[in-house]
Design an enzyme around this catalytic site. Structure first.
Site, PDB file in Angstrom:
ATOM      1  N   HIS A 173      -4.590   3.425  14.984  1.00  0.00           N
ATOM      2  CA  HIS A 173      -3.434   4.338  15.019  1.00  0.00           C
ATOM      3  C   HIS A 173      -2.429   3.952  16.106  1.00  0.00           C
ATOM      4  O   HIS A 173      -1.756   4.810  16.688  1.00  0.00           O
ATOM      5  CB  HIS A 173      -3.876   5.784  15.238  1.00  0.00           C
ATOM      6  CG  HIS A 173      -4.948   6.248  14.304  1.00  0.00           C
ATOM      7  ND1 HIS A 173      -4.792   6.252  12.932  1.00  0.00           N
ATOM      8  CD2 HIS A 173      -6.200   6.724  14.556  1.00  0.00           C
ATOM      9  CE1 HIS A 173      -5.897   6.715  12.374  1.00  0.00           C
ATOM     10  NE2 HIS A 173      -6.770   6.992  13.323  1.00  0.00           N
TER      11      HIS A 173
ATOM     12  N   LYS B 161       0.833  -1.208   0.000  1.00  0.00           N
ATOM     13  CA  LYS B 161       0.000   0.000   0.000  1.00  0.00           C
ATOM     14  C   LYS B 161       0.868   1.260   0.000  1.00  0.00           C
ATOM     15  O   LYS B 161       1.745   1.426   0.844  1.00  0.00           O
ATOM     16  CB  LYS B 161      -0.904   0.014   1.229  1.00  0.00           C
ATOM     17  CG  LYS B 161      -1.742   1.288   1.375  1.00  0.00           C
ATOM     18  CD  LYS B 161      -2.401   1.351   2.730  1.00  0.00           C
ATOM     19  CE  LYS B 161      -3.084   2.682   2.982  1.00  0.00           C
ATOM     20  NZ  LYS B 161      -2.147   3.830   3.031  1.00  0.00           N
TER      21      LYS B 161
ATOM     22  N   LEU C 230      -4.869  -0.079   7.288  1.00  0.00           N
ATOM     23  CA  LEU C 230      -3.691   0.776   7.394  1.00  0.00           C
ATOM     24  C   LEU C 230      -4.145   2.223   7.252  1.00  0.00           C
ATOM     25  O   LEU C 230      -4.997   2.540   6.418  1.00  0.00           O
ATOM     26  CB  LEU C 230      -2.665   0.450   6.298  1.00  0.00           C
ATOM     27  CG  LEU C 230      -1.812  -0.811   6.496  1.00  0.00           C
ATOM     28  CD1 LEU C 230      -0.878  -1.013   5.310  1.00  0.00           C
ATOM     29  CD2 LEU C 230      -1.011  -0.747   7.795  1.00  0.00           C
ATOM     30  N   ASP C 231      -3.559   3.119   8.048  1.00  0.00           N
ATOM     31  CA  ASP C 231      -3.918   4.527   7.997  1.00  0.00           C
ATOM     32  C   ASP C 231      -3.665   5.124   6.612  1.00  0.00           C
ATOM     33  O   ASP C 231      -2.908   4.571   5.805  1.00  0.00           O
ATOM     34  CB  ASP C 231      -3.109   5.316   9.031  1.00  0.00           C
ATOM     35  CG  ASP C 231      -3.357   4.841  10.450  1.00  0.00           C
ATOM     36  OD1 ASP C 231      -4.403   4.199  10.668  1.00  0.00           O
ATOM     37  OD2 ASP C 231      -2.509   5.099  11.318  1.00  0.00           O
ATOM     38  N   PHE C 232      -4.268   6.271   6.374  1.00  0.00           N
ATOM     39  CA  PHE C 232      -4.163   6.960   5.083  1.00  0.00           C
ATOM     40  C   PHE C 232      -2.707   7.153   4.644  1.00  0.00           C
ATOM     41  O   PHE C 232      -2.359   6.890   3.499  1.00  0.00           O
ATOM     42  CB  PHE C 232      -4.864   8.321   5.187  1.00  0.00           C
ATOM     43  CG  PHE C 232      -4.860   9.130   3.919  1.00  0.00           C
ATOM     44  CD1 PHE C 232      -5.471   8.662   2.765  1.00  0.00           C
ATOM     45  CD2 PHE C 232      -4.243  10.369   3.882  1.00  0.00           C
ATOM     46  CE1 PHE C 232      -5.476   9.409   1.590  1.00  0.00           C
ATOM     47  CE2 PHE C 232      -4.237  11.134   2.716  1.00  0.00           C
ATOM     48  CZ  PHE C 232      -4.846  10.650   1.569  1.00  0.00           C
TER      49      PHE C 232
END
Length: 362
Positions: free
Chosen positions: A310, A193, A226-228
């Site tokens: 997070h 990603k 997964l975070d941005f």
């Protein structure tokens, strides 16, 4: 882990190889071997005296994105040229053209949307809504609405909310069309990603999502979010049961992250090993290491066995570390390796074996 070196931009090590040829030695002429008057005979052309580029000794997650794309796709600096076709000198006839990679919808970046299949297990009876959603014809919410509206039949009888069905034996129809609910194989995709990509099916703001980077497979879901701005290994599968098992806290599937940080990373690593108190509980990492990158940056490598929201960024914040970049390099047995950013691959045989063992504990 070998300490990482400094890189431009994100603080990772610099990849010295750019795919170009080495500069020829100044002692060797490029004009047929002749030299000027009084210079003596020219030395025969041979191997360049230029020092070969050293291999990067860092984790592949922190390699230069530009270098990764160039190496993996064999393209020139402008990103448009394809790798030249190869030809066996023993065979006659024109060379076979290189395969054309897939393209991101609406973009111009070439990517690999590869994936693999794994034989499905017999999951037995389940709720009718789940059977419909697993078949990929509707979402779980849409399945609830369809059943409530009487649009779903099971063996010719109107289905009820929460009704149990056997996907391998019962005939299920939606709006008069038979739904194939017996699953014989599941798709598995390993994606690297990129940053600035949403881990969601659709984004109301129109931002790029991980599903824009992989093949459009019905029923495909991601395994853990997964975070941005967080990069790295992300699993996607059509096996919802497996996705639930791999993200359940009781399985303690380890995830390893490397954060490029500023601050006293050495002291932070010592503190983290004793446990870090967050607002939703104490987190004790499985392992923590700090490696210098130069320019007051550190590679803060941390392994955890749970997936709180997070979590790694909050741990770094509690340890007074400023995060510049965050990459997940491992999810259980699945490693990021040399997979370029934005590209995908299938599971390896070894990865499948370990994942099956984890999922089999259900």
């Amino acid at each position: 882990m070998t300490p990482a070196r400094r890189s431009g931009g994100e603080g990772g090590p610099r990849n010295s190889s750019r795919g170009g040829a080495s500069r020829p030695s100044s002692k060797t002429s490029g004009q047929g071997g002749s030299r000027g008057p009084g210079k003596g005979p020219a030395k025969p052309a041979g191997r360049s005296s230029a020092r070969p580029a050293a291999k990067s000794d860092i984790n592949p997650a922190s390699r230069s994105h530009e270098a990764s794309r160039s190496e993996s796709r064999g393209r020139g600096g402008d990103g448009d040229a394809r790798q030249a076709p190869r030809r066996d000198p023993r065979k006659k006839g024109p060379a076979r053209p290189a395969a054309k990679p897939a393209m991101i919808p609406g973009g111009g970046q070439f990517i690999n949307k590869a994936g693999g299949t794994v034989k499905a297990r017999d999951e037995g009876p389940m709720r009718v809504q789940r059977a419909l959603a697993r078949a990929g014809v509707v979402s779980r919410r849409e399945a609830d609405l369809a059943v409530a509206a009487g649009r779903v039949l099971v063996n010719g009888v109107v289905a009820q909310i929460g009704q149990s069905v056997d996907p391998a034996r019962d005939v299920i129809t939606l709006d008069g069309a038979t739904v194939k609910t017996k699953i014989t194989a599941h798709r598995w995709i390993v994606l690297n990603k990129p940053a600035a990509t949403m881990t969601t099916r659709k984004d109301p703001q129109g931002r790029k999502t991980v599903f824009d980077l992989v093949e459009d497979v019905p029923g495909l879901v991601y395994v853990g979010r997964l975070d941005f701005m967080t990069e790295g290994v992300l699993l996607l599968t059509t096996d919802g049961t497996a996705a639930h098992a791999l993200t359940h806290p009781s399985r303690e599937v380890e995830r390893t992250y490397i954060a490029t940080v500023r601050g006293d990373a050495v002291s932070a690593a010592k503190r983290a090993k004793q446990g870090v108190q967050l607002e939703d509980g104490l987190v004790t990492p499985k392992d923590v290491q700090a490696h210098p990158l130069g320019a007051r940056r550190w590679a803060f490598e941390i392994t955890i066995a749970e997936g709180k929201t997070h979590e790694v960024r909050r741990i770094c914040d509690a340890l007074d570390l400023e995060v510049e970049r965050l990459v997940r390099t491992n999810f259980g047995p699945v490693r990021l390796g040399n997979l370029p950013s934005g590209e995908a691959r299938a599971l390896t045989a070894a990865e499948r074996t370990v994942l099956d063992a984890i999922i089999g504990k259900m």
